[in-house]
Write a protein that holds these residues in place. Structure first.
Motif, PDB file in Angstrom:
ATOM      1  N   HIS A 118      47.600  41.760  15.952  1.00 53.48           N
ATOM      2  CA  HIS A 118      46.975  42.229  17.180  1.00 53.48           C
ATOM      3  C   HIS A 118      46.713  43.723  17.044  1.00 53.48           C
ATOM      4  O   HIS A 118      47.564  44.471  16.568  1.00 53.48           O
ATOM      5  CB  HIS A 118      47.906  42.028  18.382  1.00 53.48           C
ATOM      6  N   LYS A 119      45.551  44.165  17.481  1.00 54.29           N
ATOM      7  CA  LYS A 119      45.214  45.591  17.415  1.00 54.29           C
ATOM      8  C   LYS A 119      45.162  46.255  18.788  1.00 54.29           C
ATOM      9  O   LYS A 119      45.451  47.434  18.938  1.00 54.29           O
ATOM     10  CB  LYS A 119      43.864  45.773  16.717  1.00 54.29           C
ATOM     11  N   SER A 120      44.781  45.500  19.801  1.00 57.53           N
ATOM     12  CA  SER A 120      44.671  46.076  21.141  1.00 57.53           C
ATOM     13  C   SER A 120      44.836  44.983  22.184  1.00 57.53           C
ATOM     14  O   SER A 120      44.777  43.790  21.872  1.00 57.53           O
ATOM     15  CB  SER A 120      43.314  46.774  21.325  1.00 57.53           C
ATOM     16  N   MET A 121      45.041  45.395  23.435  1.00 62.59           N
ATOM     17  CA  MET A 121      45.250  44.459  24.532  1.00 62.59           C
ATOM     18  C   MET A 121      44.608  45.026  25.782  1.00 62.59           C
ATOM     19  O   MET A 121      44.583  46.241  25.986  1.00 62.59           O
ATOM     20  CB  MET A 121      46.751  44.259  24.774  1.00 62.59           C
ATOM     21  N   SER A 122      44.065  44.152  26.619  1.00 67.66           N
ATOM     22  CA  SER A 122      43.494  44.591  27.893  1.00 67.66           C
ATOM     23  C   SER A 122      43.904  43.620  28.987  1.00 67.66           C
ATOM     24  O   SER A 122      44.177  42.449  28.738  1.00 67.66           O
ATOM     25  CB  SER A 122      41.965  44.677  27.807  1.00 67.66           C
ATOM     26  N   PHE A 123      43.942  44.124  30.226  1.00 72.96           N
ATOM     27  CA  PHE A 123      44.315  43.298  31.367  1.00 72.96           C
ATOM     28  C   PHE A 123      43.095  42.564  31.905  1.00 72.96           C
ATOM     29  O   PHE A 123      41.973  43.062  31.833  1.00 72.96           O
ATOM     30  CB  PHE A 123      44.924  44.162  32.470  1.00 72.96           C
ATOM     31  N   CYS A 124      43.338  41.390  32.468  1.00 67.44           N
ATOM     32  CA  CYS A 124      42.281  40.599  33.093  1.00 67.44           C
ATOM     33  C   CYS A 124      42.736  40.197  34.490  1.00 67.44           C
ATOM     34  O   CYS A 124      43.835  39.668  34.659  1.00 67.44           O
ATOM     35  CB  CYS A 124      41.973  39.345  32.281  1.00 67.44           C
ATOM     36  N   TYR A 125      41.880  40.446  35.460  1.00 71.83           N
ATOM     37  CA  TYR A 125      42.198  40.124  36.850  1.00 71.83           C
ATOM     38  C   TYR A 125      41.190  39.093  37.349  1.00 71.83           C
ATOM     39  O   TYR A 125      40.099  39.438  37.785  1.00 71.83           O
ATOM     40  CB  TYR A 125      42.170  41.394  37.701  1.00 71.83           C
ATOM     41  N   GLY A 126      41.556  37.839  37.251  1.00 71.89           N
ATOM     42  CA  GLY A 126      40.680  36.760  37.670  1.00 71.89           C
ATOM     43  C   GLY A 126      40.191  35.927  36.504  1.00 71.89           C
ATOM     44  O   GLY A 126      40.087  36.404  35.362  1.00 71.89           O
ATOM     45  N   GLY A 127      39.883  34.675  36.786  1.00 70.01           N
ATOM     46  CA  GLY A 127      39.473  33.746  35.750  1.00 70.01           C
ATOM     47  C   GLY A 127      38.164  34.100  35.070  1.00 70.01           C
ATOM     48  O   GLY A 127      38.025  33.955  33.852  1.00 70.01           O
ATOM     49  N   ASP A 128      37.186  34.555  35.847  1.00 66.44           N
ATOM     50  CA  ASP A 128      35.894  34.918  35.258  1.00 66.44           C
ATOM     51  C   ASP A 128      36.047  36.045  34.244  1.00 66.44           C
ATOM     52  O   ASP A 128      35.454  36.009  33.162  1.00 66.44           O
ATOM     53  CB  ASP A 128      34.906  35.322  36.353  1.00 66.44           C
ATOM     54  N   GLU A 145      43.127  31.191  40.630  1.00 71.51           N
ATOM     55  CA  GLU A 145      43.361  32.633  40.691  1.00 71.51           C
ATOM     56  C   GLU A 145      44.415  32.974  39.653  1.00 71.51           C
ATOM     57  O   GLU A 145      45.529  32.455  39.691  1.00 71.51           O
ATOM     58  CB  GLU A 145      43.830  33.035  42.084  1.00 71.51           C
ATOM     59  N   CYS A 146      44.067  33.828  38.714  1.00 73.93           N
ATOM     60  CA  CYS A 146      45.010  34.129  37.645  1.00 73.93           C
ATOM     61  C   CYS A 146      44.954  35.610  37.284  1.00 73.93           C
ATOM     62  O   CYS A 146      43.940  36.273  37.496  1.00 73.93           O
ATOM     63  CB  CYS A 146      44.728  33.275  36.406  1.00 73.93           C
ATOM     64  N   THR A 147      46.047  36.096  36.761  1.00 69.83           N
ATOM     65  CA  THR A 147      46.161  37.471  36.298  1.00 69.83           C
ATOM     66  C   THR A 147      46.840  37.442  34.938  1.00 69.83           C
ATOM     67  O   THR A 147      47.822  36.727  34.754  1.00 69.83           O
ATOM     68  CB  THR A 147      47.004  38.312  37.272  1.00 69.83           C
ATOM     69  N   GLY A 148      46.320  38.207  33.990  1.00 71.23           N
ATOM     70  CA  GLY A 148      46.912  38.157  32.670  1.00 71.23           C
ATOM     71  C   GLY A 148      46.418  39.252  31.754  1.00 71.23           C
ATOM     72  O   GLY A 148      45.880  40.268  32.206  1.00 71.23           O
ATOM     73  N   TYR A 149      46.600  39.031  30.473  1.00 69.29           N
ATOM     74  CA  TYR A 149      46.132  39.990  29.478  1.00 69.29           C
ATOM     75  C   TYR A 149      45.618  39.237  28.255  1.00 69.29           C
ATOM     76  O   TYR A 149      45.963  38.062  28.030  1.00 69.29           O
ATOM     77  CB  TYR A 149      47.241  40.970  29.079  1.00 69.29           C
ATOM     78  N   ILE A 150      44.791  39.922  27.481  1.00 72.40           N
ATOM     79  CA  ILE A 150      44.174  39.303  26.317  1.00 72.40           C
ATOM     80  C   ILE A 150      44.178  40.288  25.163  1.00 72.40           C
ATOM     81  O   ILE A 150      43.991  41.500  25.354  1.00 72.40           O
ATOM     82  CB  ILE A 150      42.731  38.838  26.633  1.00 72.40           C
ATOM     83  N   TYR A 151      44.418  39.782  23.964  1.00 69.91           N
ATOM     84  CA  TYR A 151      44.367  40.607  22.760  1.00 69.91           C
ATOM     85  C   TYR A 151      42.956  40.598  22.173  1.00 69.91           C
ATOM     86  O   TYR A 151      42.123  39.753  22.520  1.00 69.91           O
ATOM     87  CB  TYR A 151      45.362  40.085  21.725  1.00 69.91           C
ATOM     88  N   ASP A 152      42.729  41.527  21.271  1.00 70.02           N
ATOM     89  CA  ASP A 152      41.406  41.687  20.677  1.00 70.02           C
ATOM     90  C   ASP A 152      40.941  40.453  19.913  1.00 70.02           C
ATOM     91  O   ASP A 152      39.746  40.235  19.749  1.00 70.02           O
ATOM     92  CB  ASP A 152      41.404  42.881  19.720  1.00 70.02           C
TER      93      ASP A 152
END
Length: 260
Positions: A118-128, A145-152
């Motif tokens: 993994h090189k980077s991560m960002s937050f995601c607010y919502g399914g779209d 309705e979801c909240t999470g994070y995703i890697y590059d």
């Protein structure tokens, strides 16, 4: 104050802020129903799919074996901070690496199993937002309705909820891309420990209702997925628990063929 120490303070502040954000948004699943959060650092188990035979599984196993015995009193970490930090954070930002020994072991493991990092991560607010970041068609249940994070690389984690007996129940959804090293070992069940079901789009799911949590697993062409529900099986002493049919219903609410 020298530049190296200033850089260390910036890194430490960033890590502290990240931890606060994760805790505030409950990414670690520490809140809800009085249940303990799943231990994603526990030793990986054998898998119902090919996960137990995979490079990702064995890499996680090797890393866990090494780090569980490394720096037990935290003195190496304390020394690194006291001496002005290390140069490892830039290369291994997404991993717990703070010494030459850890950096060397991590490189040894990913080279042995031909995995990337993994090189980077960002937050995601919502399914779209999550689906856009992952480059996927929407695979989520309606009104999710979801909240999470995703890697590059497309690995991601999010928290959502589903109804059980008319009340919302939280779950955690983890997608681990094949070919990528992750410190968090997916908790796949052993052979014969899970019921199975096939979704409407032809994906086989493995369903496990345990004593204090329940799991849904799938091996997809590009990834391994685990859904964790912090409720055990429905029994006479646990009437509010989940059933195999409910797990099938929850699993069937996702469009698995779009996840990849």
């Amino acid at each position: 104050m020298n530049k190296k120490y200033s850089a260390l303070l910036i890194v430490c502040a960033a890590v502290t802020l990240l931890c606060v954000l994760l805790l505030c948004t409950n990414f670690f699943g520490l809140r809800g129903e009085g249940k303990a959060a799943p231990d994603h650092t526990a030793a990986p188990t054998a898998a119902s799919s090919h996960y137990g035979e995979s490079a990702e599984y064995h890499a996680a196993r090797d890393w866990l074996d090494f780090t569980s015995a490394y720096d037990p009193d935290g003195s190496i970490l304390q020394s690194a901070v006291a001496e002005g930090g290390t140069d490892y954070a830039g290369d291994y930002t997404m991993y717990r690496v703070y010494s030459q020994e850890l950096a060397g072991k991590l490189e040894e493991i990913v080279e042995r199993y031909a995995l990337s990092l993994h090189k980077s991560m960002s937050f995601c607010y919502g399914g779209d937002e999550l689906c856009r970041a992952a480059g996927l068609e929407n695979f989520l249940p309606a009104n999710c309705e979801c909240t999470g994070y995703i890697y590059d690389n497309g690995s991601f984690h999010f928290e959502g909820s589903a109804l059980l007996n008319g009340a919302p129940v939280a779950y955690q959804f983890d997608r681990q891309m094949k070919g990528v090293f992750s410190e968090t070992a997916l908790d796949f069940p052993g052979e014969g420990e899970a019921a199975t079901g096939v979704t409407s789009d032809g994906v086989r799911l493995y369903l496990t209702a345990g004593e204090d949590r329940s799991l849904i697993h799938a091996e997809l062409p590009l990834s391994y997925v685990t859904i964790t529900v912090p409720l055990g099986a429905k029994t006479e002493t646990n009437p509010g628990g989940v059933t195999e049919d409910w797990l099938k219903e929850l699993g069937g609410s996702f469009l698995w063929s779009r996840i990849g």
